[in-house]
Design a protein around this motif. Structure first.
Motif, PDB file in Angstrom:
ATOM      1  N   LYS A 133      45.157  31.868  46.333  1.00 14.92           N
ATOM      2  CA  LYS A 133      44.214  31.177  47.218  1.00 14.92           C
ATOM      3  C   LYS A 133      44.179  31.702  48.655  1.00 14.92           C
ATOM      4  CE  LYS A 133      43.649  26.608  45.103  1.00 14.92           C
ATOM      5  NZ  LYS A 133      42.536  27.049  44.307  1.00 14.92           N
ATOM      6  N   ILE A 134      45.256  32.340  49.118  1.00 19.12           N
ATOM      7  CA  ILE A 134      45.200  32.817  50.517  1.00 19.12           C
ATOM      8  C   ILE A 134      44.200  33.967  50.691  1.00 19.12           C
ATOM      9  CG2 ILE A 134      47.466  32.126  51.404  1.00 19.12           C
ATOM     10  CD1 ILE A 134      48.362  35.039  50.881  1.00 19.12           C
ATOM     11  N   VAL A 135      43.834  34.590  49.589  1.00 15.57           N
ATOM     12  CA  VAL A 135      42.887  35.707  49.691  1.00 15.57           C
ATOM     13  C   VAL A 135      41.466  35.144  49.780  1.00 15.57           C
ATOM     14  CG1 VAL A 135      42.056  37.824  48.579  1.00 15.57           C
ATOM     15  CG2 VAL A 135      44.427  37.087  48.262  1.00 15.57           C
ATOM     16  N   PRO A 136      40.689  35.536  50.802  1.00 11.86           N
ATOM     17  CA  PRO A 136      39.321  35.025  50.894  1.00 11.86           C
ATOM     18  C   PRO A 136      38.553  35.297  49.594  1.00 11.86           C
ATOM     19  CG  PRO A 136      39.916  36.220  52.893  1.00 11.86           C
ATOM     20  CD  PRO A 136      41.048  36.410  51.931  1.00 11.86           C
ATOM     21  N   ASP A 137      37.721  34.315  49.190  1.00 10.61           N
ATOM     22  CA  ASP A 137      36.995  34.412  47.909  1.00 10.61           C
ATOM     23  C   ASP A 137      36.209  35.720  47.784  1.00 10.61           C
ATOM     24  OD1 ASP A 137      37.942  31.939  47.314  1.00 10.61           O
ATOM     25  OD2 ASP A 137      36.102  30.865  47.823  1.00 10.61           O
ATOM     26  N   ALA A 138      35.597  36.133  48.887  1.00  9.41           N
ATOM     27  CA  ALA A 138      34.746  37.338  48.836  1.00  9.41           C
ATOM     28  C   ALA A 138      35.571  38.558  48.427  1.00  9.41           C
ATOM     29  CB  ALA A 138      34.109  37.578  50.201  1.00  9.41           C
ATOM     30  N   LEU A 139      36.798  38.651  48.958  1.00 11.75           N
ATOM     31  CA  LEU A 139      37.652  39.809  48.645  1.00 11.75           C
ATOM     32  C   LEU A 139      38.170  39.704  47.216  1.00 11.75           C
ATOM     33  CD1 LEU A 139      39.135  42.377  49.417  1.00 11.75           C
ATOM     34  CD2 LEU A 139      40.926  40.978  50.476  1.00 11.75           C
ATOM     35  N   SER A 140      38.637  38.510  46.863  1.00  6.93           N
ATOM     36  CA  SER A 140      39.197  38.301  45.543  1.00  6.93           C
ATOM     37  C   SER A 140      38.158  38.604  44.456  1.00  6.93           C
ATOM     38  CB  SER A 140      39.638  36.847  45.508  1.00  6.93           C
ATOM     39  OG  SER A 140      40.330  36.586  44.413  1.00  6.93           O
ATOM     40  N   ALA A 141      36.931  38.083  44.623  1.00 10.60           N
ATOM     41  CA  ALA A 141      35.883  38.313  43.619  1.00 10.60           C
ATOM     42  C   ALA A 141      35.554  39.802  43.527  1.00 10.60           C
ATOM     43  CB  ALA A 141      34.634  37.515  43.990  1.00 10.60           C
ATOM     44  N   THR A 142      35.514  40.473  44.665  1.00 10.36           N
ATOM     45  CA  THR A 142      35.169  41.904  44.655  1.00 10.36           C
ATOM     46  C   THR A 142      36.240  42.701  43.923  1.00 10.36           C
ATOM     47  OG1 THR A 142      34.062  41.657  46.790  1.00 10.36           O
ATOM     48  CG2 THR A 142      34.609  43.905  46.113  1.00 10.36           C
ATOM     49  N   LEU A 143      37.509  42.406  44.203  1.00 12.45           N
ATOM     50  CA  LEU A 143      38.588  43.175  43.568  1.00 12.45           C
ATOM     51  C   LEU A 143      38.610  42.928  42.059  1.00 12.45           C
ATOM     52  CD1 LEU A 143      41.492  42.825  46.177  1.00 12.45           C
ATOM     53  CD2 LEU A 143      39.746  44.595  46.006  1.00 12.45           C
ATOM     54  N   LYS A 144      38.337  41.686  41.659  1.00 12.94           N
ATOM     55  CA  LYS A 144      38.306  41.381  40.208  1.00 12.94           C
ATOM     56  C   LYS A 144      37.177  42.144  39.513  1.00 12.94           C
ATOM     57  CE  LYS A 144      40.308  36.780  40.625  1.00 12.94           C
ATOM     58  NZ  LYS A 144      39.975  35.366  40.887  1.00 12.94           N
ATOM     59  N   GLY A 145      36.148  42.511  40.272  1.00 15.77           N
ATOM     60  CA  GLY A 145      35.000  43.219  39.691  1.00 15.77           C
ATOM     61  C   GLY A 145      35.189  44.728  39.640  1.00 15.77           C
ATOM     62  N   ILE A 146      36.325  45.225  40.113  1.00 12.24           N
ATOM     63  CA  ILE A 146      36.550  46.677  40.116  1.00 12.24           C
ATOM     64  C   ILE A 146      37.281  47.095  38.840  1.00 12.24           C
ATOM     65  CG2 ILE A 146      37.810  48.578  41.250  1.00 12.24           C
ATOM     66  CD1 ILE A 146      37.314  47.181  43.917  1.00 12.24           C
ATOM     67  N   ALA A 147      36.657  47.963  38.083  1.00 12.85           N
ATOM     68  CA  ALA A 147      37.259  48.554  36.885  1.00 12.85           C
ATOM     69  C   ALA A 147      37.927  47.504  35.988  1.00 12.85           C
ATOM     70  CB  ALA A 147      38.236  49.658  37.282  1.00 12.85           C
ATOM     71  N   GLY A 148      38.934  47.920  35.205  1.00  6.38           N
ATOM     72  CA  GLY A 148      39.662  46.987  34.337  1.00  6.38           C
ATOM     73  C   GLY A 148      41.070  46.793  34.877  1.00  6.38           C
ATOM     74  N   PRO A 149      41.883  45.928  34.229  1.00  9.35           N
ATOM     75  CA  PRO A 149      43.215  45.618  34.751  1.00  9.35           C
ATOM     76  C   PRO A 149      44.127  46.841  34.887  1.00  9.35           C
ATOM     77  CG  PRO A 149      42.793  44.465  32.663  1.00  9.35           C
ATOM     78  CD  PRO A 149      41.527  45.140  33.045  1.00  9.35           C
ATOM     79  N   GLN A 150      43.978  47.823  33.972  1.00 11.35           N
ATOM     80  CA  GLN A 150      44.885  48.988  34.071  1.00 11.35           C
ATOM     81  C   GLN A 150      44.645  49.769  35.351  1.00 11.35           C
ATOM     82  OE1 GLN A 150      43.426  49.660  30.272  1.00 11.35           O
ATOM     83  NE2 GLN A 150      45.379  50.292  29.429  1.00 11.35           N
ATOM     84  N   VAL A 151      43.355  49.988  35.659  1.00  7.52           N
ATOM     85  CA  VAL A 151      43.039  50.712  36.906  1.00  7.52           C
ATOM     86  C   VAL A 151      43.458  49.866  38.112  1.00  7.52           C
ATOM     87  CG1 VAL A 151      41.167  51.626  38.344  1.00  7.52           C
ATOM     88  CG2 VAL A 151      41.209  52.128  35.898  1.00  7.52           C
ATOM     89  N   ARG A 152      43.199  48.559  38.040  1.00 14.69           N
ATOM     90  CA  ARG A 152      43.548  47.697  39.187  1.00 14.69           C
ATOM     91  C   ARG A 152      45.059  47.631  39.414  1.00 14.69           C
ATOM     92  NH1 ARG A 152      39.432  44.148  36.995  1.00 14.69           N
ATOM     93  NH2 ARG A 152      41.047  42.721  36.255  1.00 14.69           N
ATOM     94  N   ASN A 153      45.848  47.856  38.346  1.00 14.65           N
ATOM     95  CA  ASN A 153      47.309  47.874  38.504  1.00 14.65           C
ATOM     96  C   ASN A 153      47.795  49.138  39.204  1.00 14.65           C
ATOM     97  OD1 ASN A 153      47.842  45.439  37.337  1.00 14.65           O
ATOM     98  ND2 ASN A 153      48.167  46.266  35.284  1.00 14.65           N
ATOM     99  N   LEU A 154      46.970  50.177  39.210  1.00 12.72           N
ATOM    100  CA  LEU A 154      47.367  51.435  39.849  1.00 12.72           C
ATOM    101  C   LEU A 154      46.681  51.637  41.195  1.00 12.72           C
ATOM    102  CD1 LEU A 154      47.071  53.851  36.778  1.00 12.72           C
ATOM    103  CD2 LEU A 154      49.190  53.136  37.874  1.00 12.72           C
ATOM    104  N   ALA A 155      45.391  51.333  41.239  1.00 13.78           N
ATOM    105  CA  ALA A 155      44.595  51.625  42.441  1.00 13.78           C
ATOM    106  C   ALA A 155      45.078  50.787  43.620  1.00 13.78           C
ATOM    107  CB  ALA A 155      43.126  51.343  42.161  1.00 13.78           C
ATOM    108  N   THR A 156      45.119  51.402  44.795  1.00  8.24           N
ATOM    109  CA  THR A 156      45.575  50.702  45.998  1.00  8.24           C
ATOM    110  C   THR A 156      44.371  50.338  46.868  1.00  8.24           C
ATOM    111  OG1 THR A 156      45.740  52.742  47.259  1.00  8.24           O
ATOM    112  CG2 THR A 156      47.707  52.086  45.997  1.00  8.24           C
ATOM    113  N   ILE A 157      44.592  49.378  47.737  1.00  4.62           N
ATOM    114  CA  ILE A 157      43.502  48.961  48.630  1.00  4.62           C
ATOM    115  C   ILE A 157      43.164  50.101  49.607  1.00  4.62           C
ATOM    116  CG2 ILE A 157      45.055  47.743  50.270  1.00  4.62           C
ATOM    117  CD1 ILE A 157      41.486  46.666  49.272  1.00  4.62           C
ATOM    118  N   GLY A 158      44.186  50.823  50.060  1.00  5.21           N
ATOM    119  CA  GLY A 158      43.932  51.955  50.974  1.00  5.21           C
ATOM    120  C   GLY A 158      43.102  53.029  50.287  1.00  5.21           C
ATOM    121  N   GLY A 159      43.455  53.339  49.035  1.00  6.91           N
ATOM    122  CA  GLY A 159      42.717  54.355  48.279  1.00  6.91           C
ATOM    123  C   GLY A 159      41.276  53.926  48.066  1.00  6.91           C
TER     124      GLY A 159
END
Ligand SMILES: Cc1cc2nc3c(=O)[nH]c(=O)nc-3n(C[C@H](O)[C@H](O)[C@H](O)COP(=O)(O)OP(=O)(O)OC[C@H]3O[C@@H](n4cnc5c(N)ncnc54)[C@H](O)[C@@H]3O)c2cc1C
Length: 273
Positions: free
Chosen positions: A86-112
């Motif tokens: 919940k501390i993550v603003p909804d806009a950011l959380s929804a956007t990150l959930k929409g990126i690729a699948g869980p395997q990519v999200r487990n590797l990809a960094t926010i900086g990258g």
């Protein structure tokens, strides 16, 4: 000439990182590697001769929270940010959930993601985030909108190290992701943020990021100060302001342009009676 081997450099702190980078100026920062490796689409990817791994630098994995900000190190994985809850603003959380699948999200960094003009640039800009950039001579802060609008923001041997996100209370958030296969334009992410004080729309931030970052600060003020629920005529007119803004820019293409305007109208319609 073909590169015969790859050298992976793993500095444990910033001072060693910049010393190493000075010795190997061609070294390429390596975060999650999803862009560097997977985007090549080859069975055997080609890697830079000198790889500067960022994995051992603790500061880059740090997450801190104050009353006003959430600060995230550039090496934090997309899934790690989603897991903060919940501390993550909804806009950011929804956007990150929409990126690729869980395997990519487990590797990809926010900086990258931000350094490759990924989807996270949209919520970061709408939320007025700031980024810390660090080079051999020290660090500096830059706004998300400036970072995404300039093509060569990072200087020579400079890293994105930290992201500071203000923890404002937003009363209404819209996240939409577009695909535009027909138009030939790459789709992007639309974020709408609204503050409501005693049924007055006091703040509106609308950002679209696809191939370029779009934000029309002038039109935002048209709806600010209006009573909620909004009048449908105002919403229609607001869409026209965006049409004029996009027509003036001459990009993106007509199909994506109408998708963006329709997306904005549909998003704001949630605030009408
Ligand atoms: C199957 C698949 C689907 C995808 N779908 C989406 C999607 O829907 N939306 C989206 O936004 N993205 C998408 N991506 C792209 C993905 O988000 C990026 O590949 C990822 O975020 C890059 O992060 P990374 O940590 O893996 O970066 P890396 O691959 O390690 O690095 C990427 C680039 O950024 C540089 N870099 C990395 N970190 C830093 C830093 N801290 N400072 C300076 N430079 C740095 C590297 O040198 C490199 O040039 C997808 C990728 C894949 C493989």
């Amino acid at each position: 000439m073909a590169v015969l081997y790859n050298q992976v450099l793993r500095p444990p702190n910033f001072s060693e990182l910049f010393n190493t980078w000075t010795r190997y100026p061609d070294a390429v920062p390596f975060a999650g590697g999803t862009f560097l490796i997977l985007s090549q689409g080859r069975e055997l990817p080609r890697l830079p001769a000198n790889i500067l791994s960022l994995e051992k630098i603790d500061d880059l994995n740090r997450i801190t929270r104050t009353e006003r900000y959430l600060e995230i190190g550039a090496m934090v994985r997309l899934s790690g940010i989603i897991a903060l809850g919940k501390i993550v603003p909804d806009a950011l959380s929804a956007t990150l959930k929409g990126i690729a699948g869980p395997q990519v999200r487990n590797l990809a960094t926010i900086g990258g993601n931000l350094c490759t003009a990924g989807d996270a640039a949209a919520p970061m800009t709408a939320l007025d985030a700031r980024y810390e950039l660090r080079g051999p001579g020290g660090s500096r802060w830059i706004s998300a909108i400036r970072f995404s609008s300039l093509s060569d923001t990072l200087g020579a041997r400079e890293l994105l190290t930290r992201i500071r996100i203000p923890l404002d209370q937003w009363d209404y958030t819209v996240y939409r992701k577009f695909d535009s296969p027909d138009s030939g334009d790459e789709g992007g992410v639309l974020i709408i943020l609204v503050k409501n004080q005693k049924d007055i729309l006091t703040k509106l931030q609308i950002v679209y990021t696809g191939e370029t970052l779009l934000r029309d600060k002038n039109s935002e003020t048209f709806l600010e100060g209006k009573s909620l629920p909004l009048d449908r005529k105002d919403i229609l007119h607001y869409g026209e302001l965006w049409e004029t803004y996009l027509a003036g820019l001459g990009k993106p293409g007509p199909l994506l342009r109408s998708q963006i305007v329709n997306g904005i109208r549909a998003g704001i319609l949630g605030l009408a009676d």
